[in-house]
Scaffold this motif. Structure first.
Motif, PDB file in Angstrom:
ATOM      1  N   TYR A 188       4.619  36.914   0.069  1.00  0.00           N
ATOM      2  CA  TYR A 188       4.928  37.661  -1.150  1.00  0.00           C
ATOM      3  C   TYR A 188       5.005  39.167  -0.898  1.00  0.00           C
ATOM      4  CZ  TYR A 188       4.289  33.439  -3.925  1.00  0.00           C
ATOM      5  OH  TYR A 188       4.431  32.174  -4.476  1.00  0.00           O
ATOM      6  N   LYS A 232      -4.687  46.200  -1.377  1.00  0.00           N
ATOM      7  CA  LYS A 232      -4.739  45.045  -2.271  1.00  0.00           C
ATOM      8  C   LYS A 232      -5.281  43.812  -1.532  1.00  0.00           C
ATOM      9  CE  LYS A 232      -1.006  42.898  -3.532  1.00  0.00           C
ATOM     10  NZ  LYS A 232       0.228  42.377  -4.152  1.00  0.00           N
ATOM     11  N   LEU A 262      -4.863  36.519  -8.445  1.00  0.00           N
ATOM     12  CA  LEU A 262      -3.851  37.394  -9.037  1.00  0.00           C
ATOM     13  C   LEU A 262      -3.337  38.422  -8.037  1.00  0.00           C
ATOM     14  CD1 LEU A 262      -5.419  38.052 -12.564  1.00  0.00           C
ATOM     15  CD2 LEU A 262      -3.360  36.708 -12.069  1.00  0.00           C
ATOM     16  N   LEU A 263      -4.230  38.908  -7.169  1.00  0.00           N
ATOM     17  CA  LEU A 263      -3.824  39.911  -6.182  1.00  0.00           C
ATOM     18  C   LEU A 263      -2.956  39.319  -5.081  1.00  0.00           C
ATOM     19  CD1 LEU A 263      -7.194  41.844  -5.844  1.00  0.00           C
ATOM     20  CD2 LEU A 263      -5.087  42.703  -6.882  1.00  0.00           C
ATOM     21  N   LEU A 290      -0.559  36.944  -5.524  1.00  0.00           N
ATOM     22  CA  LEU A 290       0.798  36.829  -6.040  1.00  0.00           C
ATOM     23  C   LEU A 290       1.398  38.217  -6.255  1.00  0.00           C
ATOM     24  CD1 LEU A 290       0.209  34.016  -8.671  1.00  0.00           C
ATOM     25  CD2 LEU A 290       1.125  33.757  -6.370  1.00  0.00           C
ATOM     26  N   VAL A 309       4.167  39.011  -8.233  1.00  0.00           N
ATOM     27  CA  VAL A 309       5.161  38.872  -9.295  1.00  0.00           C
ATOM     28  C   VAL A 309       4.787  39.854 -10.396  1.00  0.00           C
ATOM     29  CG1 VAL A 309       5.678  36.474  -8.736  1.00  0.00           C
ATOM     30  CG2 VAL A 309       3.847  36.968 -10.338  1.00  0.00           C
ATOM     31  N   LEU A 333       3.331  42.063 -13.144  1.00  0.00           N
ATOM     32  CA  LEU A 333       2.068  42.195 -13.870  1.00  0.00           C
ATOM     33  C   LEU A 333       0.860  41.590 -13.149  1.00  0.00           C
ATOM     34  CD1 LEU A 333       3.129  41.543 -17.599  1.00  0.00           C
ATOM     35  CD2 LEU A 333       2.780  43.740 -16.434  1.00  0.00           C
ATOM     36  N   THR A 334       1.058  40.754 -12.122  1.00  0.00           N
ATOM     37  CA  THR A 334      -0.116  40.150 -11.484  1.00  0.00           C
ATOM     38  C   THR A 334      -0.958  41.194 -10.763  1.00  0.00           C
ATOM     39  OG1 THR A 334       1.254  39.586  -9.560  1.00  0.00           O
ATOM     40  CG2 THR A 334       0.894  37.862 -11.212  1.00  0.00           C
ATOM     41  N   ASP A 335      -0.315  42.192 -10.149  1.00  0.00           N
ATOM     42  CA  ASP A 335      -1.087  43.236  -9.476  1.00  0.00           C
ATOM     43  C   ASP A 335      -1.944  44.001 -10.481  1.00  0.00           C
ATOM     44  OD1 ASP A 335       0.014  42.483  -7.127  1.00  0.00           O
ATOM     45  OD2 ASP A 335       1.061  44.362  -6.710  1.00  0.00           O
ATOM     46  N   GLU A 336      -1.323  44.390 -11.591  1.00  0.00           N
ATOM     47  CA  GLU A 336      -2.063  45.160 -12.589  1.00  0.00           C
ATOM     48  C   GLU A 336      -3.231  44.348 -13.151  1.00  0.00           C
ATOM     49  OE1 GLU A 336       1.102  44.757 -12.391  1.00  0.00           O
ATOM     50  OE2 GLU A 336       2.094  46.725 -12.344  1.00  0.00           O
ATOM     51  N   LEU A 337      -2.945  43.073 -13.493  1.00  0.00           N
ATOM     52  CA  LEU A 337      -4.011  42.218 -14.019  1.00  0.00           C
ATOM     53  C   LEU A 337      -5.085  41.981 -12.957  1.00  0.00           C
ATOM     54  CD1 LEU A 337      -1.927  39.536 -15.987  1.00  0.00           C
ATOM     55  CD2 LEU A 337      -3.452  41.270 -16.951  1.00  0.00           C
ATOM     56  N   GLY A 338      -4.658  41.763 -11.709  1.00  0.00           N
ATOM     57  CA  GLY A 338      -5.620  41.519 -10.633  1.00  0.00           C
ATOM     58  C   GLY A 338      -6.529  42.706 -10.403  1.00  0.00           C
TER      59      GLY A 338
END
Length: 687
Positions: free
Chosen positions: A602, A623, A657-658, A660, A662, A664-669
């Motif tokens: 990814y 990350k 989450l980190l 993936l 895709v 918003l996953t980074d921000e959420l992670g």
């Protein structure tokens, strides 16, 4: 299992120790056959006097000879002596290995139209390769490769997408034996050149004292810290991995020291064995040498080996950083202390006394990353190692540093003089080594060093047997897939099964690698999955080297994953703990090894693919480190404090989450991870 059973299984992965069952003349015979094998490989690598087909054929002949001398037809048979029929099979295999050299001109003239003799010899050699591989690796790989032979012959009668036009027996033998697509294909070529040289390189450095240097440096750096002995195992095995790409061999060498040390300072035996197994297996992905698969990958993809090594750097650091973090958390959870500082050697002093051992590694790295071929780099690196070992033996008796300086200036001057005479670099290196060998043979201490070097030649040859036989046998699979084109059909099927979803395709590939790894060594595991799954990943947009690395990493992880877990089995023979328990613990410690490959797909910037900027690399690396920190806490059950199950699920979710990449996953992670770390900090401050 009893000790004898464990030893027999471990010997199959590390054949250098298999001669321990032999006695008397049989042991001496195997020893000198190994020396002759190594001498032949050094000669052909240095001076390239033979055509490549002849080198590959003789290489397989030597492999067959050593295999039949080392391994029984049945595991239950005694190996105190070598039966007459094994001598016959081994000598016959070696004699037939000369076929391509002796009849080179005739084979070229009748290319594509093999004679009856060609077909007979080819059939016998292929059968011997199957039998030799069965003795080393068991039935799994021979059966898997053997299925492809009737598949090639019975194509028109097969159902659905498996059907093809079919090929005659003469065409099959021509493909598998007379060409360079079968048992003498790319894997055997790599085994006969790069792999063998680098195995010898590691063998000589081990005999020169590199293990002690790595151990002293590791203990001096972290032995005194919390959980220091386990951290020593991680660092020492990681350093050992830079020169030796064999995970099981690393367990049996470094583990003899680190596992008892960990147990002595409070780690339970199973966890100590798991730490060593995890750290040792990472040697296959640790540049500059890495494992045999890295050389096969470079040759298969048609790229310089340095590109493979560069792509592996960050994932290798993450792998060892994860193992280090895991043992740190385990030490915090059980309040394990380190080695008293008074008992730790001085790391600076160790480097000052053994710095010269690092010179061959430095020379190897410079040559590899300067664009030279691995073959040339291996020859020069091996020559540097021999010069240092021999020269050190000659100068140790000199009473003053001035005499030592004069000696080394004389050696350097002689090499420069030969270079100015426009001799090839390989010839210069061989000449300098030859002069030092003669000089050493005249002194009592020098003769003992020469004997040690001869022992390293024998051990290197025996270590290469398992790798080489796997490469030859997998050539059958490669030859048939090339002949029939079945690989593209498999790739299409994987894409269809996954519904075009990249994550599902990656999971399918991971499962295939781990299942194959329960019965296969890393090399055939990689070759099979890279032939079948990597094209599917390429169709889904994964860069070529990343898709092959994905298969490579999970092929390695299979050696840590029960039920087979060869690295755990090797560690169990030292830790005196159950190999299944060690395997499950190792799988937990190496959790990042299961996660990092997904992150590289990814975020290819983790493998420095796609011309990323420094900021992009720094971002994905940060990350990845955060994700590994959370995975570690969830796996061990400890972060800043003990974790309950809701907290472990919380940490796992943030790490997932980190992984993936895709929207918003980074921000959420990052938000979930920050909340988790803040929560842990607040809990740690409570009375």
């Amino acid at each position: 299992m009893d000790d004898t059973s464990v030893k027999r299984i471990v010997d199959k992965e590390n054949p250098a120790s298999a001669h321990g069952f032999l006695q008397g003349e049989a042991a001496r015979a195997v020893f000198w056959v190994g020396v002759a094998f190594s001498a032949f490989q050094i000669w052909t690598a240095t001076f390239t006097p033979l055509p490549t087909q002849a080198v590959r054929s003789i290489h397989v002949g030597f492999l067959l000879l050593v295999t039949f001398l080392l391994f029984n037809a049945r595991e239950a048979d005694s190996r105190a002596r070598i039966p007459w029929y094994d001598w016959l099979l081994g000598a016959g295999g070696f004699a037939l290995g000369l076929y391509h050299w002796v009849f080179e001109a005739e084979l070229i003239q009748r290319a594509g139209d093999p004679s009856q003799t060609d077909l007979l010899v080819g059939t016998i050699v292929i059968a011997l390769v199957f039998e030799g591989s069965r003795r080393i690796m068991g039935w799994s790989l021979p059966i898997m490769c053997g299925v492809f032979i009737p598949y090639a012959l019975l194509g028109p009668w097969l159902p659905g997408p498996l059907a093809h036009r079919g090929f005659g027996f003469d065409q099959l033998i021509d493909q598998l034996f007379l060409g360079t697509e079968g048992i003498y294909g790319t894997p055997t070529f790599v085994s006969a050149t790069y792999i063998f040289l680098f195995i010898l390189f590691g063998s000589f450095l081990e005999h020169a004292g590199m293990i002690r240097l790595f151990n002293d440096v590791s203990i001096g750096l972290v032995g005194w810290a919390k959980g220091g002995p386990a951290k020593v195992a991680v660092i020492s095995s990681g350093l050992m991995g830079t020169i030796n790409g064999s995970g099981v061999a690393n367990v049996l060498t470094v583990g003899q020291f680190t596992i008892p040390l960990m147990v002595r300072f409070g780690y339970r035996p199973a966890f100590a064995g798991a730490v060593e197994a995890t750290a040792s297996m990472g040697g296959q992905i640790m540049p500059p040498v890495m494992g045999a698969v890295a050389f096969i990958m470079a040759e298969t993809l048609g790229i310089p080996y340095s590109e493979v090594a560069i792509a592996a750097i960050i994932p290798a650091v993450l792998y060892y950083g994860s193992a280090f973090w895991m043992v740190h958390l385990e030490a915090g959870r059980h309040k394990l202390v380190g080695i008293p500082r008074s008992e730790c050697p001085d790391a600076v002093k160790a480097i000052r006394e053994g710095w010269y051992l690092l010179l061959p590694v430095a020379a190897l790295v410079v040559l590899l990353f300067s664009g030279y071929t691995p073959l040339f780099a291996g020859v020069i690196g091996l020559a540097c190692t021999l010069v240092l070992i021999l020269g050190n033996g000659l100068t140790v008796t000199m009473k003053t540093n001035l005499l030592r300086i004069v000696f080394w200036l004389a050696v350097a001057g002689g090499a420069v003089a030969l270079s100015r005479a426009k001799l090839p670099h390989e010839t210069v290196a061989a000449s300098v080594v030859g002069v030092l060998v003669i000089a050493s043979a005249l002194l009592a201490r020098g003769r003992s060093i020469v004997q040690t070097m001869v022992g390293a030649l024998a051990d290197g040859a025996k270590n290469a047997v398992g790798v080489g036989m796997a490469c030859a046998l997998v050539g059958v699979l490669i030859g048939v897939t090339t002949l029939t084109g079945i690989a593209s059909s498999f790739a299409t099927a994987i894409v269809e099964w996954s519904g075009g979803n990249l994550f599902f395709a990656l999971v399918l590939t991971m499962i295939a690698c781990i299942i194959l790894g329960t019965g296969l060594p890393t090399i055939p595991n990689y070759i099979i999955t890279a032939s079948i799954a990597a094209p599917a990943l390429l169709k889904l947009g994964v860069p070529l080297i990343v898709s092959h690395m994905f298969c490579f990493y999970f092929g390695i992880m299979a050696d840590l994953t029960p039920p087979v877990a060869l690295a755990a089995l090797a560690a169990s023979s030292i830790a005196r703990a159950g190999h299944m328990e060690i395997g499950w613990l190792a799988s937990r410690i190496a959790l990042a090894g299961y996660v990092v490959p997904f992150m590289t797909v990814y975020d290819p910037a983790l493998m420095l693919q796609g011309d990323p900027t420094v900021w992009q690399v720094a971002y994905v690396l940060s990350k990845a480190c955060l994700a590994i920190a959370l995975w570690g806490g969830a796996a061990i059950g400890y972060f800043m404090t003990e974790l309950n199950w809701p907290e472990r699920i919380w940490a796992t979710f943030g790490a997932f989450l980190l992984v993936l990449a895709v929207p918003l996953t980074d921000e959420l992670g990052i938000a979930v991870s920050a909340a988790f770390v803040g929560w842990q900090w607040w809990r740690s401050k409570k009375p």
